[in-house]
Design a protein around this motif. Structure first.
Motif, PDB file in Angstrom:
ATOM      1  N   ARG A 181       0.888  -1.322   0.018  1.00 15.81           N
ATOM      2  CA  ARG A 181       0.155   0.100   0.102  1.00 15.81           C
ATOM      3  C   ARG A 181       0.783   1.452   0.019  1.00 15.81           C
ATOM      4  N   HIS A 182       2.111   1.166   0.091  1.00 14.88           N
ATOM      5  CA  HIS A 182       2.958   2.476  -0.095  1.00 14.88           C
ATOM      6  C   HIS A 182       3.664   2.401  -1.423  1.00 14.88           C
ATOM      7  N   PRO A 183       3.432   3.363  -2.017  1.00  9.89           N
ATOM      8  CA  PRO A 183       4.216   3.560  -3.579  1.00  9.89           C
ATOM      9  C   PRO A 183       5.640   3.117  -3.644  1.00  9.89           C
ATOM     10  N   TYR A 184       6.472   3.206  -2.579  1.00  5.01           N
ATOM     11  CA  TYR A 184       7.747   2.712  -2.640  1.00  5.01           C
ATOM     12  C   TYR A 184       8.018   1.213  -2.544  1.00  5.01           C
ATOM     13  N   THR A 185       6.833   0.613  -1.742  1.00  4.57           N
ATOM     14  CA  THR A 185       6.922  -0.843  -1.879  1.00  4.57           C
ATOM     15  C   THR A 185       6.662  -1.569  -3.073  1.00  4.57           C
ATOM     16  N   PRO A 231       4.326   0.751 -10.309  1.00  2.67           N
ATOM     17  CA  PRO A 231       5.282   1.848 -10.674  1.00  2.67           C
ATOM     18  C   PRO A 231       6.578   1.258 -10.491  1.00  2.67           C
ATOM     19  N   THR A 232       7.630   1.593 -11.421  1.00  2.00           N
ATOM     20  CA  THR A 232       8.913   1.500 -11.206  1.00  2.00           C
ATOM     21  C   THR A 232       9.626   2.519 -10.621  1.00  2.00           C
ATOM     22  N   LEU A 233      10.638   2.498 -10.079  1.00  2.34           N
ATOM     23  CA  LEU A 233      11.439   3.653  -9.475  1.00  2.34           C
ATOM     24  C   LEU A 233      12.066   4.544 -10.361  1.00  2.34           C
ATOM     25  N   THR A 234      12.143   5.749 -10.509  1.00  2.00           N
ATOM     26  CA  THR A 234      12.635   6.659 -10.999  1.00  2.00           C
ATOM     27  C   THR A 234      13.487   7.522  -9.981  1.00  2.00           C
ATOM     28  N   GLY A 235      14.476   8.306 -10.535  1.00  2.00           N
ATOM     29  CA  GLY A 235      15.070   9.228  -9.802  1.00  2.00           C
ATOM     30  C   GLY A 235      15.968   8.785  -8.719  1.00  2.00           C
ATOM     31  N   GLU A 236      16.766   9.434  -8.284  1.00  5.57           N
ATOM     32  CA  GLU A 236      17.550   9.076  -6.872  1.00  5.57           C
ATOM     33  C   GLU A 236      16.937   9.580  -5.568  1.00  5.57           C
ATOM     34  N   PRO A 237      17.371   8.736  -4.706  1.00  5.78           N
ATOM     35  CA  PRO A 237      16.793   9.087  -3.122  1.00  5.78           C
ATOM     36  C   PRO A 237      17.236  10.552  -2.807  1.00  5.78           C
ATOM     37  N   PRO A 254      -3.022  -2.428  -5.083  1.00  5.40           N
ATOM     38  CA  PRO A 254      -2.309  -2.731  -6.604  1.00  5.40           C
ATOM     39  C   PRO A 254      -3.089  -2.493  -7.731  1.00  5.40           C
ATOM     40  N   ASN A 255      -4.597  -3.261  -7.656  1.00  4.37           N
ATOM     41  CA  ASN A 255      -5.462  -2.906  -8.765  1.00  4.37           C
ATOM     42  C   ASN A 255      -5.635  -1.484  -9.169  1.00  4.37           C
ATOM     43  N   ALA A 256      -5.884  -0.764  -8.010  1.00  2.74           N
ATOM     44  CA  ALA A 256      -6.133   0.836  -8.001  1.00  2.74           C
ATOM     45  C   ALA A 256      -4.550   1.604  -8.697  1.00  2.74           C
ATOM     46  N   THR A 257      -3.575   0.997  -8.437  1.00  2.00           N
ATOM     47  CA  THR A 257      -2.400   1.510  -8.484  1.00  2.00           C
ATOM     48  C   THR A 257      -2.177   1.508 -10.328  1.00  2.00           C
ATOM     49  N   ALA A 258      -2.641   0.144 -10.716  1.00  2.00           N
ATOM     50  CA  ALA A 258      -2.377  -0.163 -12.057  1.00  2.00           C
ATOM     51  C   ALA A 258      -3.475   0.801 -13.095  1.00  2.00           C
ATOM     52  N   HIS A 259      -4.455   1.034 -12.615  1.00  5.09           N
ATOM     53  CA  HIS A 259      -5.517   1.500 -13.162  1.00  5.09           C
ATOM     54  C   HIS A 259      -5.163   2.947 -13.362  1.00  5.09           C
ATOM     55  N   ALA A 260      -4.493   3.618 -12.031  1.00  5.98           N
ATOM     56  CA  ALA A 260      -4.411   5.041 -12.144  1.00  5.98           C
ATOM     57  C   ALA A 260      -3.067   5.183 -13.312  1.00  5.98           C
ATOM     58  N   LEU A 261      -2.032   4.354 -13.142  1.00  5.89           N
ATOM     59  CA  LEU A 261      -0.946   4.310 -14.023  1.00  5.89           C
ATOM     60  C   LEU A 261      -1.469   4.218 -15.490  1.00  5.89           C
ATOM     61  N   SER A 262      -2.342   3.658 -15.642  1.00  3.97           N
ATOM     62  CA  SER A 262      -2.719   3.512 -17.120  1.00  3.97           C
ATOM     63  C   SER A 262      -2.944   4.977 -17.841  1.00  3.97           C
ATOM     64  N   GLY A 263      -3.855   5.433 -16.625  1.00  5.21           N
ATOM     65  CA  GLY A 263      -4.505   6.939 -16.934  1.00  5.21           C
ATOM     66  C   GLY A 263      -3.197   7.774 -17.173  1.00  5.21           C
ATOM     67  N   LEU A 264      -2.329   7.627 -16.159  1.00 10.84           N
ATOM     68  CA  LEU A 264      -0.966   8.562 -16.287  1.00 10.84           C
ATOM     69  C   LEU A 264      -0.244   8.646 -17.742  1.00 10.84           C
ATOM     70  N   ARG A 265      -0.070   7.047 -18.029  1.00  6.66           N
ATOM     71  CA  ARG A 265       0.450   6.856 -19.419  1.00  6.66           C
ATOM     72  C   ARG A 265      -0.142   7.017 -20.582  1.00  6.66           C
ATOM     73  N   ALA A 266      -1.598   7.211 -20.598  1.00  6.38           N
ATOM     74  CA  ALA A 266      -2.369   7.244 -21.742  1.00  6.38           C
ATOM     75  C   ALA A 266      -1.922   8.796 -22.201  1.00  6.38           C
TER      76      ALA A 266
END
Length: 343
Positions: free
Chosen positions: A250-254, A273-279, A331-343
């Motif tokens: 439930r955390h985006p980092y996890t 989501p895959t990690l981007t950028g540096e800590p 995880p399902n909601a995240t996948a749906h949100a990411l599909s919208g972000l990538r559209a």
């Protein structure tokens, strides 16, 4: 996995580790290595700590054994307050809490034989007399898959996996109740990593050991640990039963860590989501949620208000997350949100 007792063996509450350092301009600065970490380990339980390199995992492992300076509201082992112990009293506690270090090449004295290395804790803690020491060392070597033929050999005569077995035998010499393993297989070849993991799992089962297991290999953590804590920039951002955290992060980092695990089928689509950028730098951690500069779901409140590690609706008992959006980022909601972000 071992069913752990409800009475904690190790209790850590609001632990901080800070080091004096300098910033890029040479000015005095404080490095926040571990910030506000809290967890418990019950007898016979294994807690895994995961996160990127530099997130504070090894520092946390050393802090709970008082190997580096730290502050905490509570740091108890077997009912004893570790913060107040000094000298002989602290040494007595360390007899029951031993560490297996990451580097089997650098943690064994090259001038000592295996018999001397494994027998040293027995001598320091005066557990056996001189006559019984060799017999005890042989027993320990046999337990980790070595033999008395290795007694008089030196560390450079062994492979990496064998050296780690020697380190484990040394840690077991005092009959500890807690084993702290700081990435014990990361410096080893893949061909011997599974052997060491199976050895630790067997020792934990046979001896009833509690274990704090530091790793970046998520598959190892899933196989070995009862619970897992996800560390980011020195803070725990998600904590809970291993199955719950891995199956319903439930955390985006996890979610990003799980998405970064290599897959057997490279064509299989990724839904997290895959990690981007540096800590961010621990010399100057960001305000609010420390993950917000890298988070694809960041909201204005994430930049201002630091989320607390707490239970949320829809999560299993004991599953905690430090995210303002934890109740909606399935995880399902995240996948749906990411599909919208990538559209």
């Amino acid at each position: 996995m071992t069913r752990a007792s409800s009475h904690p063996l190790l209790e850590v509450e609001n632990l901080h580790v800070r080091f004096a350092s300098t910033d890029q301009h040479g000015r005095y600065a404080t490095l926040h290595a571990v910030t506000g970490v809290s967890f418990r380990i019950a007898p016979g339980e294994t807690l895994g700590i995961v996160g990127e390199s530099g997130c504070g995992k090894s520092t946390l492992a050393r802090a709970v054994l008082r190997l580096v300076p730290c502050t905490a509201d509570r740091l108890h082992f077997a009912g004893q307050d570790l913060r107040s112990l000094r000298g002989r009293a602290l040494r007595a506690v360390r007899r029951e809490a031993q560490m297996v270090f990451q580097d089997p090449y650098g943690t064994l004295n090259p001038r000592m034989t295996v018999e001397q290395i494994v027998g040293e804790p027995l001598q320091v803690h005066r557990l056996v007399d001189d006559a019984g020491r060799r017999r005890r060392v042989i027993e320990l070597l046999q337990r980790v898959g070595l033999s008395d033929d290795h007694l008089l050999r030196y560390p450079h005569e062994f492979s990496g996996g064998q050296r780690q077995r020697i380190g484990i035998a040394r840690a077991l010499a005092t009959n500890p109740r807690l084993l702290v393993c700081d990435e014990p297989v990361s410096a080893l070849d893949l061909s011997v990593q599974s052997q060491i993991i199976n050895l630790i799992a067997g020792l934990r089962r046979d001896l009833g050991l509690a274990c704090l297991f530091i790793a970046h290999n998520l598959a190892v953590v899933r196989h070995l640990c009862d619970r897992v804590a996800v560390l980011y920039l020195g803070r725990i951002v998600e904590l809970g039963p291993t199955t719950a955290v891995f199956d319903d992060p439930r955390h985006p980092y996890t979610q990003s860590l799980l998405a970064s695990v290599p897959r057997a089928d490279p064509d299989e689509g990724r839904t997290l989501p895959t990690l981007t950028g540096e800590p961010p730098s621990p010399l100057n951690p960001p305000h609010g949620c420390t993950f917000h500069p890298r988070c694809p779901f960041v909201e204005p409140r994430c930049r201002e208000i630091e989320p607390t590690l707490q239970a949320h609706a829809g999560l299993d008992h004991g599953h905690l997350a430090a995210c303002h959006l934890a109740e909606t980022l399935t995880p399902n909601a995240t996948a749906h949100a990411l599909s919208g972000l990538r559209a």
